[in-house]
Design an enzyme around this catalytic site. Structure first.
Site, mmCIF file in Angstrom:
data_model
loop_
_atom_site.group_PDB
_atom_site.id
_atom_site.type_symbol
_atom_site.label_atom_id
_atom_site.label_comp_id
_atom_site.label_asym_id
_atom_site.label_seq_id
_atom_site.Cartn_x
_atom_site.Cartn_y
_atom_site.Cartn_z
ATOM 1 N N ASN A 10 7.619 -14.527 2.770
ATOM 2 C CA ASN A 10 8.632 -14.208 3.777
ATOM 3 C C ASN A 10 7.949 -14.127 5.140
ATOM 4 O O ASN A 10 7.219 -13.174 5.406
ATOM 5 C CB ASN A 10 9.288 -12.864 3.414
ATOM 6 C CG ASN A 10 10.211 -12.352 4.508
ATOM 7 O OD1 ASN A 10 10.633 -13.112 5.395
ATOM 8 N ND2 ASN A 10 10.529 -11.063 4.464
ATOM 9 N N LYS A 12 9.297 -13.675 7.982
ATOM 10 C CA LYS A 12 10.012 -12.808 8.942
ATOM 11 C C LYS A 12 10.174 -13.544 10.274
ATOM 12 O O LYS A 12 10.349 -14.753 10.269
ATOM 13 C CB LYS A 12 9.270 -11.482 9.098
ATOM 14 C CG LYS A 12 8.874 -10.872 7.759
ATOM 15 C CD LYS A 12 8.441 -9.445 7.846
ATOM 16 C CE LYS A 12 7.984 -9.001 6.464
ATOM 17 N NZ LYS A 12 7.813 -7.563 6.355
ATOM 18 N N HIS A 101 17.097 -7.938 2.167
ATOM 19 C CA HIS A 101 15.736 -7.506 2.519
ATOM 20 C C HIS A 101 15.807 -6.142 3.204
ATOM 21 O O HIS A 101 16.748 -5.857 3.938
ATOM 22 C CB HIS A 101 15.062 -8.521 3.437
ATOM 23 C CG HIS A 101 13.604 -8.223 3.639
ATOM 24 N ND1 HIS A 101 13.159 -7.328 4.585
ATOM 25 C CD2 HIS A 101 12.504 -8.655 2.975
ATOM 26 C CE1 HIS A 101 11.829 -7.239 4.496
ATOM 27 N NE2 HIS A 101 11.413 -8.036 3.533
ATOM 28 N N GLU A 103 14.415 -4.938 5.696
ATOM 29 C CA GLU A 103 14.577 -4.942 7.164
ATOM 30 C C GLU A 103 16.022 -5.223 7.555
ATOM 31 O O GLU A 103 16.509 -4.726 8.571
ATOM 32 C CB GLU A 103 13.583 -5.943 7.785
ATOM 33 C CG GLU A 103 12.164 -5.370 7.763
ATOM 34 C CD GLU A 103 11.056 -6.398 7.586
ATOM 35 O OE1 GLU A 103 11.266 -7.586 7.890
ATOM 36 O OE2 GLU A 103 9.962 -5.986 7.133
ATOM 37 N N GLU A 174 11.142 -4.149 -3.825
ATOM 38 C CA GLU A 174 10.325 -3.884 -2.655
ATOM 39 C C GLU A 174 10.536 -2.454 -2.179
ATOM 40 O O GLU A 174 11.475 -2.183 -1.427
ATOM 41 C CB GLU A 174 10.701 -4.854 -1.526
ATOM 42 C CG GLU A 174 10.488 -6.304 -1.878
ATOM 43 C CD GLU A 174 10.257 -7.161 -0.646
ATOM 44 O OE1 GLU A 174 9.194 -7.753 -0.554
ATOM 45 O OE2 GLU A 174 11.134 -7.189 0.228
ATOM 46 N N GLY A 180 4.923 -3.803 4.741
ATOM 47 C CA GLY A 180 4.266 -3.896 6.039
ATOM 48 C C GLY A 180 3.431 -2.679 6.388
ATOM 49 O O GLY A 180 3.005 -2.509 7.530
ATOM 50 N N SER A 218 3.164 -5.086 0.679
ATOM 51 C CA SER A 218 1.714 -5.099 0.933
ATOM 52 C C SER A 218 0.903 -5.758 -0.173
ATOM 53 O O SER A 218 -0.187 -5.311 -0.503
ATOM 54 C CB SER A 218 1.208 -3.678 1.207
ATOM 55 O OG SER A 218 1.856 -3.134 2.354
HETATM 56 C C1 PEP Z 1 8.291 -8.386 2.762
HETATM 57 O O1 PEP Z 1 8.638 -8.536 3.908
HETATM 58 O O2 PEP Z 1 9.062 -8.764 1.865
HETATM 59 C C2 PEP Z 1 6.989 -7.776 2.464
HETATM 60 C C3 PEP Z 1 6.722 -7.427 1.238
HETATM 61 O O3 PEP Z 1 6.101 -7.586 3.507
HETATM 62 P P1 PEP Z 1 4.530 -7.168 3.400
HETATM 63 O O4 PEP Z 1 3.911 -8.043 2.345
HETATM 64 O O5 PEP Z 1 3.975 -7.443 4.764
HETATM 65 O O6 PEP Z 1 4.482 -5.726 3.021
#
Ligand code: PEP
Length: 260
Positions: A10, A12, A101, A103, A174, A180, A218
């Site tokens: 992803n 973003k 997601h 976000e 997630e 992040g 992460s």
């Molecule tokens: C994501 O945006 O789905 C995500 C898992 O981000 P990150 O790997 O940066 O934590």
């Protein structure tokens, strides 16, 4: 164990069209050899809308890599300034889409109800749809993780056509506090929630093969083996580490090197 790994990136709000093109060229060069057969891995990139055409043009055809959108709206057409419909996502050539997601939920205020409508529309449109879900830190600390996840999944599944959905839904657990932040879930905690989600999906759709469940939050090279080795984790949804080909594929290679 030779399980197939889903490695989803992803991007973003990152990557201009020319950067997407460069990424795909490098990706094609590096996804060579037996471990990159379509039985072993499926890669999907989720660029920003305006970078999608360049990615679709430059993804090599001889590697198992696809492209999806990060979101899509639940109406087909009309006065919804700034939105992109699911059939537009499909029409440009995407096979996949993300919905829900964290976000989108937390920065843009998307409720379970909106996520459910988007999921239903995406499935109806024929897109492989990655439904993202997960608890906040507060919810985890007060012991509500599974209750929150149950509610997110129940509300999302409720409006679905079971027959169409079984081979199009992909789940991505997630935990919000792990996205992040550099703090990944402990593999056994991620396993617990992914197993719970897989069981709910199995009970609801009654499908074989099973609906894939990805973990996101992460994920990087250094924690990939522990996370991807868990029984009910079928792959990773990667944010930060998906922006460079080496750190992205490194996640998979760390897993595969040890477990072939
Ligand atoms: C994501 O945006 O789905 C995500 C898992 O981000 P990150 O790997 O940066 O934590």
């Amino acid at each position: 164990p030779m399980k197939k790994i889903y490695l989803y990136g992803n991007w973003k709000m990152n990557m201009l069209p020319f950067e997407g093109e460069e990424f795909c060229r490098t990706l094609g060069n590096k996804m060579q050899g037996d471990i990159y057969s379509s039985e072993m891995i499926q890669v999907c990139l989720f660029p920003p809308f305006l970078t999608i055409p360049e990615v679709l043009k430059s993804l090599p055809e001889d590697v198992p890599a696809a492209c999806g959108a990060q979101d899509g709206y639940f109406e087909d057409r009309g006065a919804f300034t700034g939105e992109v419909s699911m059939d537009m996502v499909k029409a440009v050539g995407c096979s996949h889409v993300l919905v829900g997601h964290s976000e989108r939920r937390h920065i843009f205020g998307e409720s379970n109800e909106i996520v459910a409508k988007k999921l239903a529309k995406a499935i109806e449109t024929g897109l492989k749809t990655v439904l993202c879900f997960g608890e906040t830190l507060d919810e985890r600390e007060s012991g509500k993780t599974l209750a929150v996840v149950r509610e997110q999944l129940e509300s999302a599944f409720a409006g679905l056509d079971k027959d169409k959905s079984c081979c199009r839904v992909i789940l991505a657990y997630e935990p919000v506090w792990a996205i992040g932040t550099g703090k990944n879930a402990r593999p056994e905690d991620a396993q617990e929630v992914c197993a719970f989600a897989a069981k709910m999906a199995g009970d609801y759709f009654g499908t074989h093969p099973k609906i894939p469940v990805l973990y996101g939050g992460s994920v990087k090279e250094s924690n990939a083996l522990d996370l991807l080795s868990q029984h009910d984790i079928d792959g990773a949804l990667v944010g930060g580490a998906s922006l460079k080909v080496d750190s992205f594929l490194g996640i998979y290679e760390n897993y595969r090197k040890i477990s072939v």
